[in-house]
Every structure is written in structure tokens, then in C-alpha cells.
Design a protein around this motif. Structure first.
Motif, PDB file in Angstrom:
ATOM      1  N   THR A  32      53.079  30.808  43.235  1.00  0.00           N
ATOM      2  CA  THR A  32      51.788  30.400  42.654  1.00  0.00           C
ATOM      3  C   THR A  32      51.802  28.908  42.304  1.00  0.00           C
ATOM      4  OG1 THR A  32      52.594  31.435  40.616  1.00  0.00           O
ATOM      5  CG2 THR A  32      50.887  32.609  41.838  1.00  0.00           C
ATOM      6  N   MET A  54      48.567  22.372  34.199  1.00  0.00           N
ATOM      7  CA  MET A  54      49.840  22.029  34.845  1.00  0.00           C
ATOM      8  C   MET A  54      50.427  20.747  34.253  1.00  0.00           C
ATOM      9  SD  MET A  54      48.884  23.049  38.741  1.00  0.00           S
ATOM     10  CE  MET A  54      50.542  22.933  39.425  1.00  0.00           C
ATOM     11  N   GLU A  58      51.425  24.127  30.601  1.00  0.00           N
ATOM     12  CA  GLU A  58      50.867  25.391  30.100  1.00  0.00           C
ATOM     13  C   GLU A  58      50.528  26.302  31.273  1.00  0.00           C
ATOM     14  OE1 GLU A  58      50.442  25.994  26.893  1.00  0.00           O
ATOM     15  OE2 GLU A  58      50.913  23.996  26.136  1.00  0.00           O
ATOM     16  N   LEU A  59      50.318  27.581  30.979  1.00  0.00           N
ATOM     17  CA  LEU A  59      49.911  28.502  32.035  1.00  0.00           C
ATOM     18  C   LEU A  59      48.426  28.326  32.362  1.00  0.00           C
ATOM     19  CD1 LEU A  59      51.675  31.877  31.113  1.00  0.00           C
ATOM     20  CD2 LEU A  59      52.515  29.997  32.529  1.00  0.00           C
ATOM     21  N   VAL A  60      48.116  28.358  33.643  1.00  0.00           N
ATOM     22  CA  VAL A  60      46.729  28.376  34.096  1.00  0.00           C
ATOM     23  C   VAL A  60      46.160  29.754  33.703  1.00  0.00           C
ATOM     24  CG1 VAL A  60      45.261  28.234  36.160  1.00  0.00           C
ATOM     25  CG2 VAL A  60      47.353  26.835  36.007  1.00  0.00           C
ATOM     26  N   GLY A  86      57.364  32.617  40.600  1.00  0.00           N
ATOM     27  CA  GLY A  86      56.487  32.003  39.595  1.00  0.00           C
ATOM     28  C   GLY A  86      55.344  32.911  39.190  1.00  0.00           C
ATOM     29  N   PHE A  87      55.378  34.128  39.614  1.00  0.00           N
ATOM     30  CA  PHE A  87      54.369  35.144  39.285  1.00  0.00           C
ATOM     31  C   PHE A  87      55.064  36.496  39.306  1.00  0.00           C
ATOM     32  CE2 PHE A  87      51.098  38.248  39.971  1.00  0.00           C
ATOM     33  CZ  PHE A  87      49.982  37.741  39.336  1.00  0.00           C
ATOM     34  N   ARG A  89      53.840  35.779  35.251  1.00  0.00           N
ATOM     35  CA  ARG A  89      54.342  34.934  34.169  1.00  0.00           C
ATOM     36  C   ARG A  89      54.018  35.521  32.796  1.00  0.00           C
ATOM     37  NH1 ARG A  89      55.409  30.108  37.290  1.00  0.00           N
ATOM     38  NH2 ARG A  89      55.595  28.262  36.127  1.00  0.00           N
ATOM     39  N   GLN A  93      49.622  39.604  33.930  1.00  0.00           N
ATOM     40  CA  GLN A  93      49.850  39.350  35.366  1.00  0.00           C
ATOM     41  C   GLN A  93      50.731  40.446  35.982  1.00  0.00           C
ATOM     42  OE1 GLN A  93      51.220  35.313  36.117  1.00  0.00           O
ATOM     43  NE2 GLN A  93      49.519  34.403  34.982  1.00  0.00           N
ATOM     44  N   ARG A 134      56.603  15.743  41.731  1.00  0.00           N
ATOM     45  CA  ARG A 134      55.887  16.552  40.745  1.00  0.00           C
ATOM     46  C   ARG A 134      55.824  15.828  39.413  1.00  0.00           C
ATOM     47  NH1 ARG A 134      57.743  22.806  40.761  1.00  0.00           N
ATOM     48  NH2 ARG A 134      56.720  22.597  38.729  1.00  0.00           N
ATOM     49  N   ARG A 146      57.566  23.624  29.262  1.00  0.00           N
ATOM     50  CA  ARG A 146      57.596  24.683  30.275  1.00  0.00           C
ATOM     51  C   ARG A 146      58.667  25.718  29.925  1.00  0.00           C
ATOM     52  NH1 ARG A 146      58.346  20.832  35.106  1.00  0.00           N
ATOM     53  NH2 ARG A 146      58.673  22.656  36.409  1.00  0.00           N
TER      54      ARG A 146
HETATM   55  P1  AMP Z   1      56.018  26.348  38.996  1.00  0.00           P
HETATM   56  O1  AMP Z   1      56.036  25.600  40.292  1.00  0.00           O
HETATM   57  O2  AMP Z   1      56.171  27.829  39.184  1.00  0.00           O
HETATM   58  O3  AMP Z   1      56.982  25.784  37.987  1.00  0.00           O
HETATM   59  O4  AMP Z   1      54.553  26.154  38.393  1.00  0.00           O
HETATM   60  C1  AMP Z   1      54.048  24.875  38.046  1.00  0.00           C
HETATM   61  C2  AMP Z   1      52.855  25.032  37.103  1.00  0.00           C
HETATM   62  O5  AMP Z   1      51.814  25.778  37.750  1.00  0.00           O
HETATM   63  C3  AMP Z   1      53.153  25.821  35.830  1.00  0.00           C
HETATM   64  O6  AMP Z   1      53.712  25.010  34.805  1.00  0.00           O
HETATM   65  C4  AMP Z   1      51.760  26.351  35.478  1.00  0.00           C
HETATM   66  O7  AMP Z   1      50.968  25.331  34.901  1.00  0.00           O
HETATM   67  C5  AMP Z   1      51.182  26.666  36.841  1.00  0.00           C
HETATM   68  N1  AMP Z   1      51.501  28.064  37.250  1.00  0.00           N
HETATM   69  C6  AMP Z   1      52.286  28.461  38.290  1.00  0.00           C
HETATM   70  N2  AMP Z   1      52.357  29.799  38.374  1.00  0.00           N
HETATM   71  C7  AMP Z   1      51.595  30.277  37.357  1.00  0.00           C
HETATM   72  C8  AMP Z   1      51.265  31.594  36.894  1.00  0.00           C
HETATM   73  N3  AMP Z   1      51.768  32.690  37.491  1.00  0.00           N
HETATM   74  N4  AMP Z   1      50.429  31.692  35.822  1.00  0.00           N
HETATM   75  C9  AMP Z   1      49.913  30.602  35.217  1.00  0.00           C
HETATM   76  N5  AMP Z   1      50.206  29.343  35.588  1.00  0.00           N
HETATM   77  C10 AMP Z   1      51.036  29.160  36.641  1.00  0.00           C
END
Ligand code: AMP
Length: 192
Positions: A32, A54, A58-60, A86-87, A89, A93, A134, A146
Motif C-alpha cells: 500500500t 504520509m 501518520e496512517l492514511v 504494509g497492509f 495496519r 483493515q 522518500r 512511524r
Molecule cells: P510504507 O511504505 O508501508 O512505510 O508506507 C508509507 C506511508 O504510506 C505510511 O507512513 C502511511 O502514511 C501510508 N500507508 C501505507 N500503507 C498504509 C496503510 N495500510 N494504512 C494507512 N496508511 C498507509
């Protein structure tokens, strides 16, 4: 089908291991975070909505994230299985994923959690930030947020699947190939 959740804190090596698992098992990797970054780089409405969250680590919101995940799964029905990275979270979900898989009489096969200490994570992400492009990898306070979000909101996902007897901890430190070997041993065990 084999449906895996590759679990662990940011920087625990999920992306690296997922790419190797795809090679070996032919599963579809759904990250995700990658999906959001793709939307962001194309300035889509979804990307614009996700950006602020992001940038803060924080979480979306769940409705956005679950809808995006659902579209990706529904667009790829003919695969031998999925690697979710990443899902989920949080628990909402997790329940949404279980319900989605149930629609096609599927289920999560296992959650494999890569265990890595906080200090090692910060070191790895700062190192990755030099090349990953990033923004959320470059600022130590965002990285620490995070990790906090992971501990507060995401670790209950482990317990959720643990209660179903599906959660496994894998030592996430050491040579990449050795960690991969540990993951494969678990998957081969599940596969029978
Ligand atoms: P990641 O690459 O998995 O570290 O995700 C980077 C950013 O994307 C996270 O810090 C969140 O802001 C957002 N994100 C990714 N996956 C999720 C998820 N399952 N739920 C909510 N936000 C997410």
C-alpha cells in the motif's frame, strides 16, 4: 492460493523480502505504501489526499486505504496468491482484508512478522533515505513517529492473527539470504 501478510515495523526489510518471495512463489506483491507513492508521483486525487498523512508518518484514513487495496486485489483475480506488505495496519483493515478474501472463499494463510529492534530500524531507514527518494525516510522525527504509530496502531494486528493461530515471528536481523531462508521455511511448512 497462499495469501501472506508480510509484517513488521518500517525498515524491517518487508520490501526486499517481498521481491525475493515473488520470484520464488509467483505471488502478487501488494504494497500500500508503493501504491500511495505511485498515486502521489502522478498527482492523482488519491495521492493528494494521502500526501499530508504520509509526510507526517501518520496512517492514511482507512476508507481510502481499504478502497485502494480492494481495487488492486479485484483487478488481479488470477494469481496464485498475494503478499500484503504494509497492509493491514490496524484492526479495521484486518477485518476488511478478511472480508475481502472471503468474497472469493479465500483467507489469510499466515502473517509473518520480521522482528528488528528500534535502533536498527532508524539506522536502516536513515541509510535507505540517501537513495530511496522518500521524504519520510530523511527526517528522524518522522521515522520515530512511524515507529510509534506502528507500535500503537499496528501491533494489535499481530495479536489478531495470533488468536487465529496464523501469526509467526521471524528474526529479521542478519544476512538477507538467511532471513529469506527463514521465511521460505515457514511458507513451505504452510504449503505442506
Ligand atoms: P510504507 O511504505 O508501508 O512505510 O508506507 C508509507 C506511508 O504510506 C505510511 O507512513 C502511511 O502514511 C501510508 N500507508 C501505507 N500503507 C498504509 C496503510 N495500510 N494504512 C494507512 N496508511 C498507509
Amino acid at each position: 492460493m497462499i495469501n501472506l501478510i508480510l509484517f513488521g515495523p518500517p525498515g524491517s526489510g518487508k520490501g526486499t523480502q517481498a521481491a525475493m518471495l515473488v520470484e520464488r512463489y509467483g505471488l502478487l506483491h501488494i504494497s500500500t505504501g508503493d501504491l500511495f507513492r505511485y498515486e502521489l508521483s502522478n498527482d492523482t486525487p488519491l495521492g493528494i489526499e494521502a500526501r499530508g498523512y504520509m509526510q507526517k508518518g501518520e496512517l492514511v484514513p482507512d476508507s481510502v486505504t481499504i478502497g485502494m487495496l480492494r481495487n488492486k486485489v479485484k483487478a488481479n483475480p488470477d494469481v496464485p496468491g498475494y503478499i500484503f506488505d504494509g497492509f493491514p495496519r490496524n484492526i479495521i483493515q484486518s477485518e476488511a482484508l478478511d472480508a475481502l478474501l472471503e468474497e472469493t472463499e479465500q483467507a489469510v494463510s499466515a502473517l509473518l512478522m520480521l522482528e528488528v529492534s528500534d535502533e536498527e530500524i532508524v539506522k536502516r531507514i536513515v541509510g535507505r533515505g540517501a537513495t530511496s527518494g522518500r521524504a519520510d525516510d530523511l527526517d528522524e522525527s518522522i521515522i520515530r513517529n512511524r515507529i510509534e504509530v506502528y507500535k500503537k496502531e499496528t501491533t494489535p494486528v499481530f495479536d489478531y492473527y495470533d488468536r487465529l493461530g496464523k501469526a509467526k515471528k521471524i528474526q529479521g536481523v542478519g544476512a538477507i539470504e538467511a532471513i529469506f531462508g527463514r521465511l521460505c521455511a515457514e511458507i513451505d511448512h504452510i504449503n505442506g
